[in-house]
Design a protein around this motif. Sequence first.
Motif, PDB file in Angstrom:
ATOM      1  N   LEU B 169       0.829  -1.208   0.000  1.00  0.00           N
ATOM      2  CA  LEU B 169       0.000   0.000   0.000  1.00  0.00           C
ATOM      3  C   LEU B 169       0.863   1.256   0.000  1.00  0.00           C
ATOM      4  O   LEU B 169       1.834   1.362   0.734  1.00  0.00           O
ATOM      5  CB  LEU B 169      -0.922  -0.001   1.217  1.00  0.00           C
ATOM      6  N   SER B 174      -3.948   6.130  -0.135  1.00  0.00           N
ATOM      7  CA  SER B 174      -4.791   5.310   0.744  1.00  0.00           C
ATOM      8  C   SER B 174      -5.435   6.209   1.790  1.00  0.00           C
ATOM      9  O   SER B 174      -4.981   7.324   2.036  1.00  0.00           O
ATOM     10  CB  SER B 174      -3.948   4.225   1.428  1.00  0.00           C
ATOM     11  N   ARG B 272     -10.001  -0.773  -2.943  1.00  0.00           N
ATOM     12  CA  ARG B 272      -8.642  -1.303  -3.099  1.00  0.00           C
ATOM     13  C   ARG B 272      -8.221  -1.025  -4.534  1.00  0.00           C
ATOM     14  O   ARG B 272      -8.918  -1.432  -5.474  1.00  0.00           O
ATOM     15  CB  ARG B 272      -8.585  -2.822  -2.866  1.00  0.00           C
ATOM     16  N   SER B 399      -3.424   0.408  -2.997  1.00  0.00           N
ATOM     17  CA  SER B 399      -4.068   1.394  -2.133  1.00  0.00           C
ATOM     18  C   SER B 399      -5.270   0.763  -1.465  1.00  0.00           C
ATOM     19  O   SER B 399      -5.815  -0.238  -1.942  1.00  0.00           O
ATOM     20  CB  SER B 399      -4.475   2.655  -2.902  1.00  0.00           C
ATOM     21  N   SER B 400      -5.685   1.361  -0.358  1.00  0.00           N
ATOM     22  CA  SER B 400      -6.779   0.822   0.437  1.00  0.00           C
ATOM     23  C   SER B 400      -7.556   1.975   1.064  1.00  0.00           C
ATOM     24  O   SER B 400      -6.964   2.976   1.475  1.00  0.00           O
ATOM     25  CB  SER B 400      -6.195  -0.084   1.535  1.00  0.00           C
TER      26      SER B 400
END
Lengths: 422, 422
Positions: B169, B174, B272, B399-400
């Motif tokens: 990530l 994020s 995500r 990414s989250s």
Amino acid sequence: MAGISRRRLFGLGAAGVAAAGAGTLAVRSLQGEEAGPTTATAAGSGTESAAVPFYGEHQAGIVTPAQDRLHFVAFDVTTRDRAELVELLQEWTAAAARMTQGQEAGALGAVGGLPEAPPDDTGEALGLPASGLTLTVGFGPSLFDDRFGLAGRRPQALADLPKFPGEALLPEISGGDLCVQACAHDPQVAVHAIRNLARIGFGRVSVRYSQLGFGRTSSTSRSQATPRNLMGFKDGTANLKLEDTAMLREHLWAAPEDGAAWMAGGSYLVTRKIRMHIETWDRTSLTEQEAIFGRNKGEGAALGMAKEFDEPDFAKRGPDGQPLIADIAHVRLAHPSSHGGARMLRRGYNFVDGSDGLGRLDAGLFFIAYQRDPRRQFVPVQLALARQDVLNEYIKHVSSGLFAVPPGVRDAGDYWGRGLFG
Amino acid sequence: MAGISRRRLFGLGAAGVAAAGAGTLAVRSLQGEEAGPTTATAAGSGTESAAVPFYGEHQAGIVTPAQDRLHFVAFDVTTRDRAELVELLQEWTAAAARMTQGQEAGALGAVGGLPEAPPDDTGEALGLPASGLTLTVGFGPSLFDDRFGLAGRRPQALADLPKFPGEALLPEISGGDLCVQACAHDPQVAVHAIRNLARIGFGRVSVRYSQLGFGRTSSTSRSQATPRNLMGFKDGTANLKLEDTAMLREHLWAAPEDGAAWMAGGSYLVTRKIRMHIETWDRTSLTEQEAIFGRNKGEGAALGMAKEFDEPDFAKRGPDGQPLIADIAHVRLAHPSSHGGARMLRRGYNFVDGSDGLGRLDAGLFFIAYQRDPRRQFVPVQLALARQDVLNEYIKHVSSGLFAVPPGVRDAGDYWGRGLFG
């Protein structure tokens, strides 16, 4: 259809081979079929799903009524073998002829090939219509170095662009030996086409950069309304249109008398990625925005005029004695009358590449313009804009491309660039 | 309309004010008009240009039949003043109510305001229809720190996600205090909406990251065909659909008995960004691709079955005695039966962010899933996938995001998050 995976797959594969040559489909099939030599489903731009003819005197994607989505890619040629490059152009031409007609990139398709081999098409456009896909190829100045014996064939009109004041070009997203402009009404279809050309080119070319765009920023036909750019203004009102045949001959298509006979029927492409300082622009007053463009925002009319297509009257003055359209307004600097009548066919797209890590949208215009000779068209116009345009406070040119776009592919025996390599 | 610029502009401005309150327009007008309190033009999703109702029990943009384009943005709140944040949410709600109905973001519009002030709308969507625009807001875990006195109101279901094996990530793309998901059939409309919310939020929020997407990768209604992801496979076949009211109650909507009463009628959003190694995938054999997904590529049927919607038979074995669908095939690991019936409403989009400088497309899936409680839905499913899925060789989570998506805005007196702040 039940049974073990491989047996089923082999069955499908055989069916795919049996069906080969059966004809042209409007929608990508689930099994590979050979492309017919003609564009059976071509129906112009009447609907967004229709196919645009691939073969013709000129490449499609120039005067074709501008589609709504763009995937532009520039390649570096990695092979140094001229025969391999020619073979690639032939393979690309065959794949483009298929994909623009709504078929898969290769005859064996995404599921009709040998199960132990990678598919002949990546599959994400299976079931989608042609969506007006056009693929337009161009040759950059760097292709004419000594790698492929082309140095003597470089057209004079493909002269390196000068350095323009204020530009901040990033070399990694500029230039390129080859480019392909994919336009379609469905981005999945445009992306699919570029991806498959990159896949076919593996080991011979590598992707230098690519760019997605949306919301065409110019109209190329009188049947289209003038769209708005990300500054909220109508853009390209004075654009060349496909209906203006005589103007196209004068300003768009390379002719035999221009030299470089292999380019006759082709055109020259300039691309500029223009980042807009969106947030600054959005805090500028309406009066200032309209003064900078020299047009009003709602209707798109030149200041002092009523309608979008009313010719600007640059002599008109307000009660304060000042010109209604300032000397440095965009509409005046870019107008053909300021450049001995120089016109281009603009075909640009908006881009938004997310945000820039500083809280600003990474957005702007991917400028695309076709013309007969950039030395007489793009270069003088851009020099004037770069030197004086007030708009420069709100924009920055970050990439540049220049390409010789060869004439169209005549039939299934022809290929992109045959005049150059043949 | 002729005359000097300012006089003309003042004239337009007065006309705009005079027209205020005259009603709701289906197409953005060239002069500002007040939004009516109801969604007069709402006509469902019958056509791509229609408006989707803004007011309701749930926010639009969740079970709304998935539109084709996405602009997702995460904001950091920069003010530390709770009242300013509430004011922003009220202003955003009013602008969203207007824009989703095809109107300009502010009542004075792009050309109807005071000429010496910046326009009340950025203008690039002038003349475009509502295009099915939905705007869906969410609150991230970081909003519930001590800045705004919300620490005691954080829902238990908004528990930080665990670290998943293999994820890589990037913090800068994020998280986020707030998010807005804009979906529409026209990217210009989705981009316009996010840009205007960012403009309105200037000085109170800043854009942390944003993402464009295209080609929905799941269907949220039985009226939609299952689309294909960039791996060429149909995705989200087992997705929750808006027609499954009882299932939505069980798996999608937060209920009063879940705690956090202000979230009743809301849902929890996990995003995500999943980068795909497209070029490697494209060189993988068809057999291996199908074994990895556990589905065939053409029809989308689970291996051993004939049709896309046939329930997978995980017990079925081939003549070699091995399961037709491998233990580590994606369809098995992700299937509700492997997780005590856990289901989500997926609403993801493909992305292509150009290329990565190494000759590869920077492309993949922007995964979006709504659910009643990520601890019982996204987390166990993703843990199983991250540990075992063979697909992991071809993808990377970069990414989250996790957000509490409050219930819908009931009427013009209500605003996004009133239950939380009110």
